[in-house]
Write an enzyme that holds these catalytic residues in place. Sequence first.
Site, PDB file in Angstrom:
ATOM      1  N   HIS A 178       0.838  -1.219   0.000  1.00 36.07           N
ATOM      2  CA  HIS A 178       0.000   0.000   0.000  1.00 36.07           C
ATOM      3  C   HIS A 178       0.871   1.268   0.000  1.00 36.07           C
ATOM      4  O   HIS A 178       0.419   2.325   0.451  1.00 36.07           O
ATOM      5  CB  HIS A 178      -0.948   0.052   1.206  1.00 36.07           C
ATOM      6  CG  HIS A 178      -1.647  -1.239   1.492  1.00 36.07           C
ATOM      7  ND1 HIS A 178      -2.897  -1.532   0.998  1.00 36.07           N
ATOM      8  CD2 HIS A 178      -1.253  -2.333   2.187  1.00 36.07           C
ATOM      9  CE1 HIS A 178      -3.255  -2.754   1.394  1.00 36.07           C
ATOM     10  NE2 HIS A 178      -2.267  -3.256   2.111  1.00 36.07           N
ATOM     11  N   SER A 210      14.422  22.464 -15.062  1.00 41.23           N
ATOM     12  CA  SER A 210      13.223  23.251 -15.291  1.00 41.23           C
ATOM     13  C   SER A 210      13.641  24.577 -15.901  1.00 41.23           C
ATOM     14  O   SER A 210      14.711  25.093 -15.613  1.00 41.23           O
ATOM     15  CB  SER A 210      12.509  23.478 -13.960  1.00 41.23           C
ATOM     16  OG  SER A 210      11.719  24.648 -14.034  1.00 41.23           O
ATOM     17  N   LYS A 256      15.531  22.400  -9.894  1.00 44.37           N
ATOM     18  CA  LYS A 256      14.816  21.183 -10.303  1.00 44.37           C
ATOM     19  C   LYS A 256      15.663  20.246 -11.160  1.00 44.37           C
ATOM     20  O   LYS A 256      16.441  20.675 -11.997  1.00 44.37           O
ATOM     21  CB  LYS A 256      13.568  21.550 -11.118  1.00 44.37           C
ATOM     22  CG  LYS A 256      12.437  22.143 -10.317  1.00 44.37           C
ATOM     23  CD  LYS A 256      11.846  21.214  -9.267  1.00 44.37           C
ATOM     24  CE  LYS A 256      10.985  20.116  -9.869  1.00 44.37           C
ATOM     25  NZ  LYS A 256       9.713  20.620 -10.399  1.00 44.37           N
ATOM     26  N   GLU A 294       9.240   9.364 -16.629  1.00 43.37           N
ATOM     27  CA  GLU A 294       7.838   9.759 -16.844  1.00 43.37           C
ATOM     28  C   GLU A 294       7.380   9.425 -18.253  1.00 43.37           C
ATOM     29  O   GLU A 294       6.228   9.038 -18.477  1.00 43.37           O
ATOM     30  CB  GLU A 294       7.674  11.259 -16.574  1.00 43.37           C
ATOM     31  CG  GLU A 294       7.849  11.608 -15.105  1.00 43.37           C
ATOM     32  CD  GLU A 294       7.902  13.106 -14.897  1.00 43.37           C
ATOM     33  OE1 GLU A 294       6.938  13.661 -14.362  1.00 43.37           O
ATOM     34  OE2 GLU A 294       8.914  13.729 -15.283  1.00 43.37           O
TER      35      GLU A 294
END
Length: 444
Positions: free
Chosen positions: A140, A261, A267, A274
């Site tokens: 979980h 970024s 970043k 992704e």
Amino acid sequence: MREINASIPFDKALWRQDIAASKAHVAMLGAQGIVAAADAATIAAGLDQVAAEYEASGVPENWDLEDIHMTTESRLAELIGPVAGRLHTARSRNDQVATDFRLWVREAMEQADAGLHALQVALVTRAGEHADSIMPGFTHLQTAQPVTLGHHLLAYYEMAARDRSRFADARSRMNQSPLGAAALAGTGFPIDRHATAAALGFDCPTRNSLDSVSDRDFALDYLMAAAQTALHLSRLAEEFIIWASQPFGFVRLPDSLSTGSSIMPQKKNPDAAELVRGHSGRIVGCLTALMITMKGLPLAYSKDMQDDKPPVFEAAGLLTLCIAAMTGMVQATTFRTDRMRSAAELGYATATDLADWLVRQANIPFREAHHITGSAVKLAESRGVALDQLPLDDLQAIDARVDARVFAALSVEASVAARASYGGTAPEQVKARVAEARVALGLE
Ligand code: ARG
């Protein structure tokens, strides 16, 4: 009509297979005396020349010629004259495209297998380095029990092994030659289908001409295996995305597979992972596209089947990228084992070990041990300490049967070492599985 009919914009990707199948066909026509030997030789040489042109300058895209088959035949006629017209004896574009596409898909299956082998090598190598590295194991996505990082990585090794077996299974099922099925019914010419099958590396000719030109289950088998592989890669990508997030901080992703970024200088984004997660959706889409294309088609060939190629080509391109990206990620990621180990110590991951200790050392039934452990966790939580930081007195106040030996069982090291059942997370088990995997991969 010209525009809706043309498949050359995408089926030109089949040119190598189209030339190879035509050469096998014309060699057989010559050997069988269906075409004069001299004509067969002229045609074969002409096909070589067309191939050389394609290799040098690409396949020309003339929509009036519809597809790669007509494009090649038309160029052949320009080069060698009317004798080119004998090539199409005893065949149809229906068996031709079925043959070309099978050859292409067979290669895609082999390519997926090779890519997955490389991914497995990367996984096993990193697993070997981290057989002892401790991290939290989750259910979980909540801390459950400590596991070893090597064990976690080997889970993906097993998935890749099954993915490879799906491609291998699909390959062995599809490796039959449709060439000679002609339009749908076979041919009256005395062709030798066994010869063309052997020349193209097929195990044998297909047994039913209608089936040969009208099914694309070999392409669907490929897409199903590709979709399953993509799902596994997507899950692995998701792990890296979570692990790279600052509150986790389990990994530093390779710069080569991340981006910055444009506005936030601090970043570093896990874009490659992704995109693997995103591409997996597109690959599943390719599978459903072809399933739905095929589902209502009566025998034999229908033009709908021209739409079989774009989803397969798209999925294959995406899958190659996804496998490469995840292989690079596994190879070059820095695992922050210090962070993983501290995280494993949070969240009372060794609570099961306390309960197991009570069962083993104090002969307490597991359900009661579970209850006692619950009280110990509650107490530790209220003090903000780990289980093994509770004083013995306090543990004994909860249950008098606890003694000082319990502390040895409560460390994360003791916890993983104890899980030495076959296939368990104990370092010795992980090392044994790594050793077996290295042999299976041909590394030893
Ligand atoms: N371009 C066609 C395809 O990709 C080739 C087969 C055409 N056959 C036919 N009977 N029109 O499916």
